[in-house]
Design a protein around this motif. Structure first.
Motif, PDB file in Angstrom:
ATOM      1  N   GLU A 113       0.711  -1.244   0.079  1.00  0.00           N
ATOM      2  CA  GLU A 113      -0.033  -0.059  -0.002  1.00  0.00           C
ATOM      3  C   GLU A 113       0.920   1.275   0.080  1.00  0.00           C
ATOM      4  OE1 GLU A 113       0.607  -0.463   4.371  1.00  0.00           O
ATOM      5  OE2 GLU A 113       1.022  -1.826   2.720  1.00  0.00           O
ATOM      6  N   PHE A 114       0.293   2.536  -0.798  1.00  0.00           N
ATOM      7  CA  PHE A 114       1.166   3.608  -0.728  1.00  0.00           C
ATOM      8  C   PHE A 114      -0.116   4.798  -0.656  1.00  0.00           C
ATOM      9  CE2 PHE A 114       4.227   1.159  -3.127  1.00  0.00           C
ATOM     10  CZ  PHE A 114       5.221   1.660  -2.623  1.00  0.00           C
ATOM     11  N   ASP A 115       0.192   5.864  -0.115  1.00  0.00           N
ATOM     12  CA  ASP A 115      -0.428   7.053  -0.432  1.00  0.00           C
ATOM     13  C   ASP A 115      -0.035   7.685  -1.643  1.00  0.00           C
ATOM     14  OD1 ASP A 115      -1.857   9.468  -0.107  1.00  0.00           O
ATOM     15  OD2 ASP A 115      -0.448  10.238   1.172  1.00  0.00           O
ATOM     16  N   LEU A 116      -0.925   7.430  -2.788  1.00  0.00           N
ATOM     17  CA  LEU A 116      -0.536   7.884  -4.234  1.00  0.00           C
ATOM     18  C   LEU A 116      -1.440   8.967  -4.488  1.00  0.00           C
ATOM     19  CD1 LEU A 116       0.430   4.797  -5.833  1.00  0.00           C
ATOM     20  CD2 LEU A 116       1.903   6.300  -5.173  1.00  0.00           C
ATOM     21  N   LEU A 141      11.822   2.266  12.327  1.00  0.00           N
ATOM     22  CA  LEU A 141      11.549   3.416  11.689  1.00  0.00           C
ATOM     23  C   LEU A 141      10.411   3.350  11.070  1.00  0.00           C
ATOM     24  CD1 LEU A 141      15.292   3.652  10.028  1.00  0.00           C
ATOM     25  CD2 LEU A 141      14.214   4.997  11.786  1.00  0.00           C
ATOM     26  N   ASN A 142       9.400   2.349  11.118  1.00  0.00           N
ATOM     27  CA  ASN A 142       8.308   2.280  10.423  1.00  0.00           C
ATOM     28  C   ASN A 142       7.438   3.343  10.461  1.00  0.00           C
ATOM     29  OD1 ASN A 142       5.111   1.098   9.891  1.00  0.00           O
ATOM     30  ND2 ASN A 142       6.515   0.244   8.638  1.00  0.00           N
ATOM     31  N   PRO A 143       7.218   4.092  11.865  1.00  0.00           N
ATOM     32  CA  PRO A 143       6.360   5.455  12.087  1.00  0.00           C
ATOM     33  C   PRO A 143       6.840   6.466  11.026  1.00  0.00           C
ATOM     34  CG  PRO A 143       6.808   4.386  14.013  1.00  0.00           C
ATOM     35  CD  PRO A 143       7.653   3.702  13.102  1.00  0.00           C
ATOM     36  N   LEU A 144       8.390   6.554  11.039  1.00  0.00           N
ATOM     37  CA  LEU A 144       8.536   7.601   9.951  1.00  0.00           C
ATOM     38  C   LEU A 144       8.337   7.313   8.604  1.00  0.00           C
ATOM     39  CD1 LEU A 144      10.362   9.974   9.145  1.00  0.00           C
ATOM     40  CD2 LEU A 144      12.336   8.439   9.132  1.00  0.00           C
ATOM     41  N   TRP A 145       8.570   6.239   8.043  1.00  0.00           N
ATOM     42  CA  TRP A 145       8.119   5.719   6.772  1.00  0.00           C
ATOM     43  C   TRP A 145       6.757   5.828   6.702  1.00  0.00           C
ATOM     44  CZ3 TRP A 145      12.676   6.413   5.630  1.00  0.00           C
ATOM     45  CH2 TRP A 145      13.623   5.791   6.111  1.00  0.00           C
ATOM     46  N   SER A 146       5.845   5.529   7.536  1.00  0.00           N
ATOM     47  CA  SER A 146       4.546   5.542   7.337  1.00  0.00           C
ATOM     48  C   SER A 146       3.974   6.982   7.162  1.00  0.00           C
ATOM     49  CB  SER A 146       3.716   4.907   8.724  1.00  0.00           C
ATOM     50  OG  SER A 146       3.978   3.463   8.731  1.00  0.00           O
ATOM     51  N   ARG A 147       4.647   8.098   7.925  1.00  0.00           N
ATOM     52  CA  ARG A 147       4.168   9.115   7.521  1.00  0.00           C
ATOM     53  C   ARG A 147       4.508   9.924   6.453  1.00  0.00           C
ATOM     54  NH1 ARG A 147       6.233   9.759  13.104  1.00  0.00           N
ATOM     55  NH2 ARG A 147       8.298  10.619  12.181  1.00  0.00           N
ATOM     56  N   VAL A 148       5.648   9.453   5.800  1.00  0.00           N
ATOM     57  CA  VAL A 148       6.180   9.918   4.568  1.00  0.00           C
ATOM     58  C   VAL A 148       5.394   9.382   3.169  1.00  0.00           C
ATOM     59  CG1 VAL A 148       8.251   9.865   3.019  1.00  0.00           C
ATOM     60  CG2 VAL A 148       8.653  10.137   5.337  1.00  0.00           C
ATOM     61  N   ALA A 149       5.238   8.004   3.210  1.00  0.00           N
ATOM     62  CA  ALA A 149       4.527   7.356   2.290  1.00  0.00           C
ATOM     63  C   ALA A 149       3.304   6.557   2.322  1.00  0.00           C
ATOM     64  CB  ALA A 149       5.356   6.448   1.439  1.00  0.00           C
ATOM     65  N   ARG A 153      -5.819   5.698   7.442  1.00  0.00           N
ATOM     66  CA  ARG A 153      -6.754   4.778   7.626  1.00  0.00           C
ATOM     67  C   ARG A 153      -8.055   4.929   6.659  1.00  0.00           C
ATOM     68  NH1 ARG A 153      -7.584   0.749  11.292  1.00  0.00           N
ATOM     69  NH2 ARG A 153      -9.621   0.032  11.488  1.00  0.00           N
ATOM     70  N   ASN A 154      -8.373   6.173   6.591  1.00  0.00           N
ATOM     71  CA  ASN A 154      -9.684   6.516   5.661  1.00  0.00           C
ATOM     72  C   ASN A 154      -9.198   7.018   4.153  1.00  0.00           C
ATOM     73  OD1 ASN A 154      -8.621   8.708   6.398  1.00  0.00           O
ATOM     74  ND2 ASN A 154     -10.514   9.668   6.609  1.00  0.00           N
ATOM     75  N   GLY A 155      -7.802   6.745   3.677  1.00  0.00           N
ATOM     76  CA  GLY A 155      -7.246   7.196   2.644  1.00  0.00           C
ATOM     77  C   GLY A 155      -7.333   6.088   1.267  1.00  0.00           C
ATOM     78  N   PHE A 172      -4.526  -6.776   6.776  1.00  0.00           N
ATOM     79  CA  PHE A 172      -4.955  -5.488   6.143  1.00  0.00           C
ATOM     80  C   PHE A 172      -6.089  -4.715   6.606  1.00  0.00           C
ATOM     81  CE2 PHE A 172      -5.993  -2.440   2.911  1.00  0.00           C
ATOM     82  CZ  PHE A 172      -4.835  -1.747   2.429  1.00  0.00           C
ATOM     83  N   GLU A 173      -7.194  -5.228   6.746  1.00  0.00           N
ATOM     84  CA  GLU A 173      -8.537  -4.939   7.329  1.00  0.00           C
ATOM     85  C   GLU A 173      -8.265  -4.508   8.825  1.00  0.00           C
ATOM     86  OE1 GLU A 173     -13.451  -5.664   7.501  1.00  0.00           O
ATOM     87  OE2 GLU A 173     -11.746  -7.508   7.244  1.00  0.00           O
ATOM     88  N   ARG A 174      -7.447  -5.182   9.633  1.00  0.00           N
ATOM     89  CA  ARG A 174      -7.290  -4.686  10.941  1.00  0.00           C
ATOM     90  C   ARG A 174      -6.236  -3.430  11.030  1.00  0.00           C
ATOM     91  NH1 ARG A 174      -5.790 -10.284  11.653  1.00  0.00           N
ATOM     92  NH2 ARG A 174      -3.823  -9.860  12.142  1.00  0.00           N
ATOM     93  N   VAL A 175      -5.516  -3.309   9.877  1.00  0.00           N
ATOM     94  CA  VAL A 175      -4.661  -2.230   9.979  1.00  0.00           C
ATOM     95  C   VAL A 175      -5.387  -0.924   9.526  1.00  0.00           C
ATOM     96  CG1 VAL A 175      -2.735  -0.975   8.917  1.00  0.00           C
ATOM     97  CG2 VAL A 175      -2.719  -3.230   9.797  1.00  0.00           C
ATOM     98  N   TYR A 176      -6.251  -0.903   8.536  1.00  0.00           N
ATOM     99  CA  TYR A 176      -6.771   0.120   7.470  1.00  0.00           C
ATOM    100  C   TYR A 176      -8.346   0.129   7.545  1.00  0.00           C
ATOM    101  CZ  TYR A 176      -2.120   1.025   5.881  1.00  0.00           C
ATOM    102  OH  TYR A 176      -0.593   1.401   5.660  1.00  0.00           O
ATOM    103  N   GLY A 177      -9.150  -0.854   8.187  1.00  0.00           N
ATOM    104  CA  GLY A 177     -10.525  -0.758   8.235  1.00  0.00           C
ATOM    105  C   GLY A 177     -11.094  -1.070   6.663  1.00  0.00           C
ATOM    106  N   VAL A 178     -10.408  -1.605   5.926  1.00  0.00           N
ATOM    107  CA  VAL A 178     -10.899  -2.020   4.433  1.00  0.00           C
ATOM    108  C   VAL A 178     -10.453  -3.301   4.139  1.00  0.00           C
ATOM    109  CG1 VAL A 178     -10.616  -1.420   2.030  1.00  0.00           C
ATOM    110  CG2 VAL A 178     -10.421   0.594   3.804  1.00  0.00           C
TER     111      VAL A 178
END
Length: 370
Positions: A113-116, A141-149, A153-155, A172-178
């Motif tokens: 998954e990405f924020d594209l 470092l995952n919190p850093l990578w998560s903020r960057v890319a 949860r609703n994206g 995946f559903e547990r993490v993002y609700g999708v």
């Protein structure tokens, strides 16, 4: 014909995710103009040949950021010390892609998954961001990578998420609700294959030779089965990426001490199919495998497959208790029992075919484009 960007962190680990990436490129290039954004030393053509994927690499544009190959080479060089750094590679590739995103109608991530910034289809092998939401997940470092890319949860308004197994979809559903749709990776029946009675009573371990695959545990399993009086041998056959070279050396040292263990690195697809089609047993040792492409290949070649009792590989083996184990000792037990029963496998070899994969991927892409 649409302009489609396939986004993939790296082809340098020569594993199942890379098979999915190139299979997606192969499926989409029939009807679309495809570009592959990745940070890799390995050219797509090399892996397409190794994995027998009918990809026309000449028709795939592979943009490269300035210094991209040098960065990929450097990350592979330091891999034995710092690990594979897949989230970092993902972040770098996504930043590179975003500079070109406006030129495309759709993005297809084959690296989770990405924020594209444009509509996308995202194929998830396992969530790579927001790991703080998963018990026992690692990555300081995952919190850093998560903020960057990482997506919020609703994206997922313009995202079609896909997962390689029902198990991964649940995570995946547990993490993002999708809840993603499940599209199993492509595994065709493997030919030619010998009749059960003509096969060698040996074990094959296929795939990346890497610490997470616990190949040395496979050696321990075969040692234990032999102590029970069964004359079995072991073939370790797979890719040996530079990032794992120290572990590969340990596996080769263990093989040198045992006349019944052989290691073959970076073999051709023909050689791998020969081993799978002439041996009786396939063994995987990685717990919580997200799907288990090597396990599916064992089934597709007419072998009896064994794997840890966790992850998506439980689906591949129909959750059979006589195929799944929780420890090395249990693996020794169930493999020994199968040798003593001496019965051919019962599972279908055609369950995960490539034609099915192509059709499902193209359906999701066409829906996202319209």
């Amino acid at each position: 014909m649409a302009r489609v960007a396939v986004v993939h962190n790296t082809l340098d680990f020569h594993g199942g995710a890379d098979v999915v990436c190139l299979s997606v490129c192969e499926a989409l290039q029939r009807d679309h103009d495809v570009s592959l954004f990745t940070l890799s030393e390995t050219p797509p053509s090399v892996l397409a040949e190794r994995f027998d994927i009918d990809l026309d690499a000449r028709r795939i544009d592979v943009p490269s950021p300035r210094g991209g190959t040098a960065v990929a080479r450097a990350l592979s060089t330091i891999g034995p010390v710092v690990g594979p750094q897949l989230p970092l590679r993902s972040v770098l590739v996504s930043r590179f892609f975003e500079r070109e995103a406006d030129a495309f109608d759709l993005a297809v991530s084959t690296a989770n998954e990405f924020d594209l910034s444009i509509p996308s289809v995202q194929y998830v092998h396992y969530p790579q961001f927001r790991l703080n939401r998963i018990p026992d997940a690692s990555g300081a470092l995952n919190p850093l990578w998560s903020r960057v890319a990482g997506p919020a949860r609703n994206g997922f308004d313009d995202v079609t998420p896909l997962a390689n197994s029902s198990w991964t979809a649940d995570v995946f559903e547990r993490v993002y609700g999708v809840e993603p749709a499940v599209v199993h990776p492509p595994i065709d029946p493997i030919e030619p294959r010998a009749d059960w009675r003509e096969r060698e009573g040996g074990v094959v371990v296929a795939g990346r030779i890497a610490p997470d695959k616990r190949v040395l545990d496979a050696v321990e399993v075969v040692d234990g089965v032999r102590r029970r009086g069964h004359d079995v041998h072991l073939h370790v056959v797979g890719t040996a990426p530079r990032s794992y070279r120290r572990y590969v050396e340990r596996v080769e040292s263990a093989a040198d001490e045992r006349p019944y263990v052989t290691v073959e690195r970076d073999v051709s697809r023909t050689r791998l199919d020969e081993l799978l089609g002439t041996h009786r047993y396939g063994l995987n040792l990685k717990p919580r495998e997200h799907f288990g492409m090597s396990v599916a290949e064992y089934v597709a070649s007419g072998m009896i497959a064994f794997a840890p009792d966790s992850g998506g590989q439980r689906e591949v083996l129909d959750e059979r208790e006589d195929r799944l184990f929780g420890s090395v000792d249990e693996a020794i037990e169930i493999l020994s029992a199968a040798i003593e029963r001496d019965r051919p496998p019962e599972q279908s070899s055609a369950r995960f075919g490539r034609a099915r994969f192509r059709e499902e991927i193209c359906e999701h892409v066409d829906r996202a484009l319209h």
